[in-house]
Design a protein around this motif. Sequence first.
Motif, short mmCIF file in Angstrom:
data_model
loop_
_atom_site.label_atom_id
_atom_site.label_comp_id
_atom_site.label_asym_id
_atom_site.label_seq_id
_atom_site.Cartn_x
_atom_site.Cartn_y
_atom_site.Cartn_z
N VAL A 165 27.53 16.05 55.33
CA VAL A 165 28.29 14.80 55.30
C VAL A 165 28.77 14.49 56.71
O VAL A 165 29.48 15.30 57.32
N LEU A 166 28.37 13.33 57.23
CA LEU A 166 28.88 12.88 58.52
C LEU A 166 29.98 11.86 58.26
O LEU A 166 29.78 10.89 57.53
N VAL A 167 31.15 12.12 58.84
CA VAL A 167 32.28 11.20 58.70
C VAL A 167 32.58 10.63 60.08
O VAL A 167 32.76 11.37 61.05
N VAL A 168 32.61 9.30 60.15
CA VAL A 168 32.99 8.62 61.39
C VAL A 168 34.31 7.91 61.14
O VAL A 168 34.45 7.14 60.19
N VAL A 169 35.30 8.21 61.99
CA VAL A 169 36.62 7.61 61.89
C VAL A 169 36.77 6.57 63.00
O VAL A 169 36.54 6.87 64.17
N ASP A 170 37.14 5.38 62.59
CA ASP A 170 37.43 4.31 63.56
C ASP A 170 38.73 4.69 64.26
O ASP A 170 39.76 4.86 63.62
N SER A 171 38.67 4.87 65.57
CA SER A 171 39.88 5.26 66.33
C SER A 171 40.28 4.15 67.31
O SER A 171 40.72 4.41 68.42
N SER A 172 40.15 2.91 66.87
CA SER A 172 40.51 1.78 67.72
C SER A 172 41.95 1.34 67.45
O SER A 172 42.60 1.81 66.52
N PHE A 173 42.44 0.39 68.27
CA PHE A 173 43.80 -0.11 68.13
C PHE A 173 44.16 -0.55 66.71
O PHE A 173 45.25 -0.24 66.23
N PRO A 174 43.29 -1.28 65.99
CA PRO A 174 43.67 -1.73 64.64
C PRO A 174 43.96 -0.59 63.66
O PRO A 174 44.60 -0.80 62.63
#
Length: 131
Positions: free
Chosen positions: A31-40
Amino acid sequence: MKPLAFWLIGLVIALGVFALVVNLVRETSRVLVVVDSSFPMTEMWDRVSGELDEIDDQRYSEFALATEKSLVHSWSQELRLGAVTPFAPCDFGEISAYTEIADADNLILITTSASCPTEAFSDWSIIFLDP
């Protein structure tokens, strides 16, 4: 009474061997998990670790974790976000370069609806964290 005891002992041993073989033969899913780590994501950041804990509770799975900016860790038994904090604008353009995508059986994106468009991730499971 002795035949019943021998029969029960044999049944327990047979079931134990069967359970052991099934456990050893079962394939591990990746399982590949990508977490959005942007300002929002700043407002929802404290909820990310809870989502990662739920995901890595899956049995017979190993996990790779990345942000849209870089790979956090490759295949492991648990998801460890470490010291990642949200910064910079969102840009999902780099995600396709991760070699773990080709090896993954399941792809998960954790983001918010206020971030980048997610239309390009139609074959991914998307978890939206919204306030």
